[in-house]
Design a protein around this motif. Structure first.
Motif, PDB file in Angstrom:
ATOM      1  N   PHE A  78       0.832  -1.203   0.000  1.00 25.39           N
ATOM      2  CA  PHE A  78       0.000   0.000   0.000  1.00 25.39           C
ATOM      3  C   PHE A  78       0.871   1.260   0.000  1.00 25.39           C
ATOM      4  O   PHE A  78       0.561   2.233  -0.672  1.00 25.39           O
ATOM      5  CB  PHE A  78      -0.952  -0.006   1.192  1.00 25.39           C
ATOM      6  CG  PHE A  78      -2.041   1.020   1.069  1.00 25.39           C
ATOM      7  CD1 PHE A  78      -2.997   0.921   0.076  1.00 25.39           C
ATOM      8  CD2 PHE A  78      -2.105   2.095   1.932  1.00 25.39           C
ATOM      9  CE1 PHE A  78      -3.994   1.875  -0.063  1.00 25.39           C
ATOM     10  CE2 PHE A  78      -3.097   3.051   1.810  1.00 25.39           C
ATOM     11  CZ  PHE A  78      -4.047   2.935   0.806  1.00 25.39           C
ATOM     12  N   LEU A  79       1.986   1.203   0.741  1.00 32.25           N
ATOM     13  CA  LEU A  79       2.900   2.351   0.772  1.00 32.25           C
ATOM     14  C   LEU A  79       3.477   2.659  -0.605  1.00 32.25           C
ATOM     15  O   LEU A  79       3.729   3.818  -0.930  1.00 32.25           O
ATOM     16  CB  LEU A  79       4.041   2.097   1.761  1.00 32.25           C
ATOM     17  CG  LEU A  79       3.687   2.181   3.242  1.00 32.25           C
ATOM     18  CD1 LEU A  79       4.802   1.578   4.089  1.00 32.25           C
ATOM     19  CD2 LEU A  79       3.404   3.602   3.660  1.00 32.25           C
ATOM     20  N   THR A  80       3.687   1.650  -1.406  1.00 30.31           N
ATOM     21  CA  THR A  80       4.261   1.877  -2.733  1.00 30.31           C
ATOM     22  C   THR A  80       3.194   2.062  -3.814  1.00 30.31           C
ATOM     23  O   THR A  80       3.518   2.504  -4.915  1.00 30.31           O
ATOM     24  CB  THR A  80       5.207   0.727  -3.129  1.00 30.31           C
ATOM     25  OG1 THR A  80       4.488  -0.503  -3.098  1.00 30.31           O
ATOM     26  CG2 THR A  80       6.404   0.665  -2.187  1.00 30.31           C
ATOM     27  N   ASP A  86       3.224   3.286  -7.670  1.00 31.10           N
ATOM     28  CA  ASP A  86       3.026   2.267  -8.702  1.00 31.10           C
ATOM     29  C   ASP A  86       1.737   2.461  -9.499  1.00 31.10           C
ATOM     30  O   ASP A  86       1.696   2.202 -10.695  1.00 31.10           O
ATOM     31  CB  ASP A  86       3.014   0.864  -8.081  1.00 31.10           C
ATOM     32  CG  ASP A  86       4.330   0.492  -7.453  1.00 31.10           C
ATOM     33  OD1 ASP A  86       5.368   1.095  -7.811  1.00 31.10           O
ATOM     34  OD2 ASP A  86       4.335  -0.399  -6.578  1.00 31.10           O
ATOM     35  N   ASP A  87       0.667   2.887  -8.809  1.00 26.40           N
ATOM     36  CA  ASP A  87      -0.640   3.054  -9.461  1.00 26.40           C
ATOM     37  C   ASP A  87      -1.447   4.073  -8.666  1.00 26.40           C
ATOM     38  O   ASP A  87      -2.301   3.733  -7.853  1.00 26.40           O
ATOM     39  CB  ASP A  87      -1.380   1.710  -9.524  1.00 26.40           C
ATOM     40  CG  ASP A  87      -2.632   1.764 -10.384  1.00 26.40           C
ATOM     41  OD1 ASP A  87      -3.117   2.872 -10.688  1.00 26.40           O
ATOM     42  OD2 ASP A  87      -3.137   0.678 -10.740  1.00 26.40           O
ATOM     43  N   GLU A  88      -1.128   5.341  -8.902  1.00 21.51           N
ATOM     44  CA  GLU A  88      -1.754   6.412  -8.129  1.00 21.51           C
ATOM     45  C   GLU A  88      -3.273   6.410  -8.261  1.00 21.51           C
ATOM     46  O   GLU A  88      -3.982   6.700  -7.294  1.00 21.51           O
ATOM     47  CB  GLU A  88      -1.204   7.782  -8.530  1.00 21.51           C
ATOM     48  CG  GLU A  88      -1.757   8.888  -7.643  1.00 21.51           C
ATOM     49  CD  GLU A  88      -1.355  10.280  -8.078  1.00 21.51           C
ATOM     50  OE1 GLU A  88      -1.543  11.199  -7.270  1.00 21.51           O
ATOM     51  OE2 GLU A  88      -0.873  10.450  -9.219  1.00 21.51           O
ATOM     52  N   SER A  89      -3.803   6.066  -9.418  1.00 19.22           N
ATOM     53  CA  SER A  89      -5.263   6.068  -9.575  1.00 19.22           C
ATOM     54  C   SER A  89      -5.894   4.983  -8.694  1.00 19.22           C
ATOM     55  O   SER A  89      -6.950   5.213  -8.087  1.00 19.22           O
ATOM     56  CB  SER A  89      -5.676   5.900 -11.037  1.00 19.22           C
ATOM     57  OG  SER A  89      -5.278   4.644 -11.523  1.00 19.22           O
ATOM     58  N   GLU A 116      -8.412   5.658  -5.598  1.00 19.52           N
ATOM     59  CA  GLU A 116      -9.703   4.972  -5.567  1.00 19.52           C
ATOM     60  C   GLU A 116      -9.913   4.268  -4.225  1.00 19.52           C
ATOM     61  O   GLU A 116     -10.993   4.337  -3.641  1.00 19.52           O
ATOM     62  CB  GLU A 116      -9.822   3.971  -6.709  1.00 19.52           C
ATOM     63  CG  GLU A 116     -11.179   3.283  -6.736  1.00 19.52           C
ATOM     64  CD  GLU A 116     -11.340   2.326  -7.898  1.00 19.52           C
ATOM     65  OE1 GLU A 116     -12.391   1.667  -7.945  1.00 19.52           O
ATOM     66  OE2 GLU A 116     -10.431   2.223  -8.749  1.00 19.52           O
ATOM     67  N   LEU A 117      -8.882   3.598  -3.725  1.00 18.45           N
ATOM     68  CA  LEU A 117      -8.996   2.937  -2.430  1.00 18.45           C
ATOM     69  C   LEU A 117      -9.244   3.954  -1.311  1.00 18.45           C
ATOM     70  O   LEU A 117     -10.075   3.725  -0.420  1.00 18.45           O
ATOM     71  CB  LEU A 117      -7.746   2.108  -2.133  1.00 18.45           C
ATOM     72  CG  LEU A 117      -7.604   0.834  -2.945  1.00 18.45           C
ATOM     73  CD1 LEU A 117      -6.241   0.199  -2.702  1.00 18.45           C
ATOM     74  CD2 LEU A 117      -8.723  -0.139  -2.625  1.00 18.45           C
ATOM     75  N   LEU A 118      -8.548   5.074  -1.358  1.00 20.42           N
ATOM     76  CA  LEU A 118      -8.773   6.114  -0.353  1.00 20.42           C
ATOM     77  C   LEU A 118     -10.198   6.661  -0.441  1.00 20.42           C
ATOM     78  O   LEU A 118     -10.843   6.905   0.587  1.00 20.42           O
ATOM     79  CB  LEU A 118      -7.770   7.255  -0.522  1.00 20.42           C
ATOM     80  CG  LEU A 118      -6.326   6.945  -0.150  1.00 20.42           C
ATOM     81  CD1 LEU A 118      -5.452   8.170  -0.383  1.00 20.42           C
ATOM     82  CD2 LEU A 118      -6.202   6.464   1.287  1.00 20.42           C
ATOM     83  N   ALA A 119     -10.692   6.831  -1.655  1.00 24.23           N
ATOM     84  CA  ALA A 119     -12.062   7.340  -1.832  1.00 24.23           C
ATOM     85  C   ALA A 119     -13.089   6.361  -1.258  1.00 24.23           C
ATOM     86  O   ALA A 119     -14.071   6.783  -0.635  1.00 24.23           O
ATOM     87  CB  ALA A 119     -12.342   7.604  -3.309  1.00 24.23           C
TER      88      ALA A 119
END
Length: 167
Positions: free
Chosen positions: A51-53, A57-60, A64-67
Motif C-alpha cells: 500500500f505504501l508503494t 506504482d498506481d496512483e489512480s 480509488e482505495l482512499l475514496a
C-alpha cells in the motif's frame, strides 16, 4: 468496495451508541469511534509495504482505495451525528509517519480527508478528535490546520516524537 459495511451495519452501530450515550445522561459524553480511510479498512486489505508503494506504482488505484475508505468514514460520521453524537473520535495511526508515510504524502492525500471529516463533524455540532499514537511532530501542524479539536495521544519518545511540554 465490498469490504465496507452496508447501511444496516451503520444503523445498528448508531442504535447501540445512542442507547449507551443516553445511559450516561449528564455524567459524560460518549465519543463515536470512526476509523480513517486507511485504518482497519484499505490498509488491512493488502500488505502495508504494497500500500505504501501503491501511491507510486498506481496512483489512480491508490486514490480509488482512499475514496472508498473516505466514503465509509463519511457514512459513519453521518450515522453518529444522526443519533446525536457530540464527539467524533477518528483513528488515523496508519496514515502517520509511524505508518511509513512522508509528511508530503500526508499533506497531499490525507490532510484533505481529515479536513472533510472535521468539517462534517463541526457542521453536525460535534467535536473532532484526531488519534495517532506514533510520531506526530512533522504532521501536527497539518492536523491543527484541519481544525481538529483534540489531538491524541502526543506520544513522547521512544514510540512517538512529541515533547508534550513544548506542544
Amino acid at each position: 468496495r465490498y469490504m465496507m459495511p452496508d447501511a444496516a451495519g451503520y444503523e445498528a452501530a448508531g442504535r447501540r451508541f445512542e442507547a449507551y450515550d443516553r445511559s450516561l445522561g449528564e455524567q459524560g459524553a460518549a465519543a463515536f469511534d470512526v476509523y480513517s480511510p486507511l485504518d482497519c479498512r484499505v490498509e488491512d486489505a493488502m500488505e502495508q509495504a504494497d500500500f505504501l508503494t501503491l501511491v507510486y506504482d498506481d496512483e489512480s488505484a491508490f486514490r480509488e482505495l482512499l475514496a472508498i475508505g473516505q466514503e465509509a468514514c463519511r457514512d459513519e460520521i453521518r450515522t453518529a451525528l444522526a443519533v446525536g453524537a457530540e464527539v467524533i473520535h477518528c483513528w488515523w495511526f496508519y496514515a502517520g509517519i509511524s505508518g511509513g508515510w512522508s509528511p508530503r504524502i500526508f499533506e497531499q492525500y490525507f490532510l484533505p480527508m481529515v479536513k472533510e471529516q472535521v468539517d462534517l463533524a463541526h457542521q453536525g455540532g460535534a467535536l473532532y478528535i484526531y488519534y495517532d499514537d506514533g510520531k506526530l511532530n512533522q504532521i501536527l501542524p497539518f492536523v491543527l490546520e484541519a481544525g481538529a479539536d483534540v489531538v491524541m495521544t502526543l506520544t513522547p519518545a521512544p514510540v512517538g516524537d512529541i515533547d508534550p511540554i513544548e506542544v
